[in-house]
Design a protein around this motif. Sequence first.
Motif, PDB file in Angstrom:
ATOM      1  N   GLY A   1      48.672  38.141  23.168  1.00  0.00           N
ATOM      2  CA  GLY A   1      47.668  37.444  22.393  1.00  0.00           C
ATOM      3  C   GLY A   1      47.524  37.923  20.960  1.00  0.00           C
ATOM      4  O   GLY A   1      46.628  37.464  20.236  1.00  0.00           O
ATOM      5  N   ALA A   2      48.380  38.839  20.510  1.00  0.00           N
ATOM      6  CA  ALA A   2      48.287  39.367  19.153  1.00  0.00           C
ATOM      7  C   ALA A   2      48.842  38.374  18.136  1.00  0.00           C
ATOM      8  O   ALA A   2      49.667  37.516  18.459  1.00  0.00           O
ATOM      9  CB  ALA A   2      49.031  40.695  19.044  1.00  0.00           C
ATOM     10  N   THR A   3      48.382  38.495  16.888  1.00  0.00           N
ATOM     11  CA  THR A   3      48.882  37.693  15.780  1.00  0.00           C
ATOM     12  C   THR A   3      49.487  38.629  14.748  1.00  0.00           C
ATOM     13  O   THR A   3      48.817  39.565  14.293  1.00  0.00           O
ATOM     14  CB  THR A   3      47.750  36.879  15.131  1.00  0.00           C
ATOM     15  N   LEU A   4      50.754  38.386  14.378  1.00  0.00           N
ATOM     16  CA  LEU A   4      51.468  39.273  13.470  1.00  0.00           C
ATOM     17  C   LEU A   4      51.841  38.528  12.193  1.00  0.00           C
ATOM     18  O   LEU A   4      52.266  37.370  12.237  1.00  0.00           O
ATOM     19  CB  LEU A   4      52.744  39.810  14.128  1.00  0.00           C
ATOM     20  N   LYS A   5      51.662  39.217  11.068  1.00  0.00           N
ATOM     21  CA  LYS A   5      52.064  38.667   9.777  1.00  0.00           C
ATOM     22  C   LYS A   5      52.587  39.812   8.915  1.00  0.00           C
ATOM     23  O   LYS A   5      51.888  40.795   8.693  1.00  0.00           O
ATOM     24  CB  LYS A   5      50.879  37.984   9.088  1.00  0.00           C
ATOM     25  N   ASP A   6      53.826  39.688   8.462  1.00  0.00           N
ATOM     26  CA  ASP A   6      54.455  40.737   7.647  1.00  0.00           C
ATOM     27  C   ASP A   6      54.393  42.092   8.349  1.00  0.00           C
ATOM     28  O   ASP A   6      53.997  43.107   7.769  1.00  0.00           O
ATOM     29  CB  ASP A   6      53.795  40.826   6.268  1.00  0.00           C
ATOM     30  N   VAL A   7      54.770  42.104   9.616  1.00  0.00           N
ATOM     31  CA  VAL A   7      54.816  43.346  10.396  1.00  0.00           C
ATOM     32  C   VAL A   7      56.269  43.824  10.446  1.00  0.00           C
ATOM     33  O   VAL A   7      57.153  43.100  10.900  1.00  0.00           O
ATOM     34  CB  VAL A   7      54.256  43.139  11.816  1.00  0.00           C
ATOM     35  N   ASP A   8      56.508  45.032   9.967  1.00  0.00           N
ATOM     36  CA  ASP A   8      57.870  45.567   9.853  1.00  0.00           C
ATOM     37  C   ASP A   8      58.112  46.593  10.951  1.00  0.00           C
ATOM     38  O   ASP A   8      57.573  47.698  10.923  1.00  0.00           O
ATOM     39  CB  ASP A   8      58.059  46.206   8.478  1.00  0.00           C
ATOM     40  N   LEU A   9      58.927  46.211  11.918  1.00  0.00           N
ATOM     41  CA  LEU A   9      59.263  47.084  13.042  1.00  0.00           C
ATOM     42  C   LEU A   9      60.647  47.717  12.888  1.00  0.00           C
ATOM     43  O   LEU A   9      61.075  48.477  13.753  1.00  0.00           O
ATOM     44  CB  LEU A   9      59.212  46.289  14.348  1.00  0.00           C
ATOM     45  N   ARG A  10      61.339  47.409  11.795  1.00  0.00           N
ATOM     46  CA  ARG A  10      62.726  47.861  11.661  1.00  0.00           C
ATOM     47  C   ARG A  10      62.855  49.368  11.651  1.00  0.00           C
ATOM     48  O   ARG A  10      63.863  49.920  12.092  1.00  0.00           O
ATOM     49  CB  ARG A  10      63.328  47.289  10.375  1.00  0.00           C
ATOM     50  N   GLY A  11      61.837  50.065  11.157  1.00  0.00           N
ATOM     51  CA  GLY A  11      61.926  51.518  11.065  1.00  0.00           C
ATOM     52  C   GLY A  11      61.544  52.256  12.323  1.00  0.00           C
ATOM     53  O   GLY A  11      61.587  53.495  12.356  1.00  0.00           O
ATOM     54  N   ALA A  12      61.155  51.526  13.367  1.00  0.00           N
ATOM     55  CA  ALA A  12      60.777  52.187  14.617  1.00  0.00           C
ATOM     56  C   ALA A  12      61.993  52.852  15.248  1.00  0.00           C
ATOM     57  O   ALA A  12      63.029  52.209  15.437  1.00  0.00           O
ATOM     58  CB  ALA A  12      60.155  51.178  15.581  1.00  0.00           C
ATOM     59  N   ALA A  13      61.870  54.135  15.572  1.00  0.00           N
ATOM     60  CA  ALA A  13      62.986  54.856  16.183  1.00  0.00           C
ATOM     61  C   ALA A  13      63.283  54.316  17.570  1.00  0.00           C
ATOM     62  O   ALA A  13      64.431  54.285  18.009  1.00  0.00           O
ATOM     63  CB  ALA A  13      62.658  56.351  16.236  1.00  0.00           C
ATOM     64  N   SER A  14      62.239  53.905  18.286  1.00  0.00           N
ATOM     65  CA  SER A  14      62.419  53.229  19.569  1.00  0.00           C
ATOM     66  C   SER A  14      61.335  52.178  19.702  1.00  0.00           C
ATOM     67  O   SER A  14      60.209  52.362  19.218  1.00  0.00           O
ATOM     68  CB  SER A  14      62.352  54.222  20.742  1.00  0.00           C
ATOM     69  N   LEU A  15      61.686  51.059  20.328  1.00  0.00           N
ATOM     70  CA  LEU A  15      60.767  49.936  20.449  1.00  0.00           C
ATOM     71  C   LEU A  15      60.832  49.401  21.871  1.00  0.00           C
ATOM     72  O   LEU A  15      61.836  48.826  22.279  1.00  0.00           O
ATOM     73  CB  LEU A  15      61.137  48.845  19.440  1.00  0.00           C
ATOM     74  N   GLU A  16      59.762  49.596  22.607  1.00  0.00           N
ATOM     75  CA  GLU A  16      59.699  49.147  24.001  1.00  0.00           C
ATOM     76  C   GLU A  16      58.454  48.280  24.160  1.00  0.00           C
ATOM     77  O   GLU A  16      57.327  48.781  24.050  1.00  0.00           O
ATOM     78  CB  GLU A  16      59.625  50.355  24.931  1.00  0.00           C
TER      79      GLU A  16
END
Length: 214
Positions: free
Chosen positions: A165-180
């Motif tokens: 249910g979240a709303t994302l705008k200009d959210v940068d996840l590229r630098g996350a070392a791990s993404l789960e």
Amino acid sequence: MRAARRPELRLPPLEPYGGAELEPDGDYDGLAFQELDFAGQDGAGARFMDCALTGCALDETRLRHARIFDTALTAVRGVGTDLAETTLRDVELTEPRLGGTQLHGAVLERVVVRGGKIDYLNLRKARLKDVVFEGCVLVEPDFGGAHLERVEFVDCALKGVDLGGATLKDVDLRGAASLEIARGVERLAGAVISTGQLLDLAPVLAAELGIRVE
């Protein structure tokens, strides 16, 4: 993709805090809180302006509806800290050790979380704007129903993220070392991820779209 604006924190000379218990609706201005134990205390509705909290214990501390402006929190620790519906603006949180922190319904603007580890962070229905998570570990953070705008994750480990249910705008996840992502992968519209992250998320995305991979 617009980058997050970071806080420009310049604290004035601070007075040492006297050590009394926090008070509901208290007004704390230009104070240094050093290695104090606020466990179980009630500071609901309090205002912190131009303050520094260093090495303080916040176990079960009640700070609901507090307003925290132009403040540095360094090496704070605690379980079950209640910061629900709190406003944080121009805040730096460095090397925290927190668990079960309640920030649902909170407003975070120009906030940096740098280093440390936060377990089971509750940000449901919170509003995050110009927020940077840098070099930290977030275990099962809950962004359910939250609004994230110009939020960056840099060298972070994100484990079991809930984006339902979240709303994302200009959210940068590229630098996350791990993404789960445990829930809400369909809410990634408005975010940017790397090619490697896309490959890692492929099974979850396929399952969401009803694609059978054989």
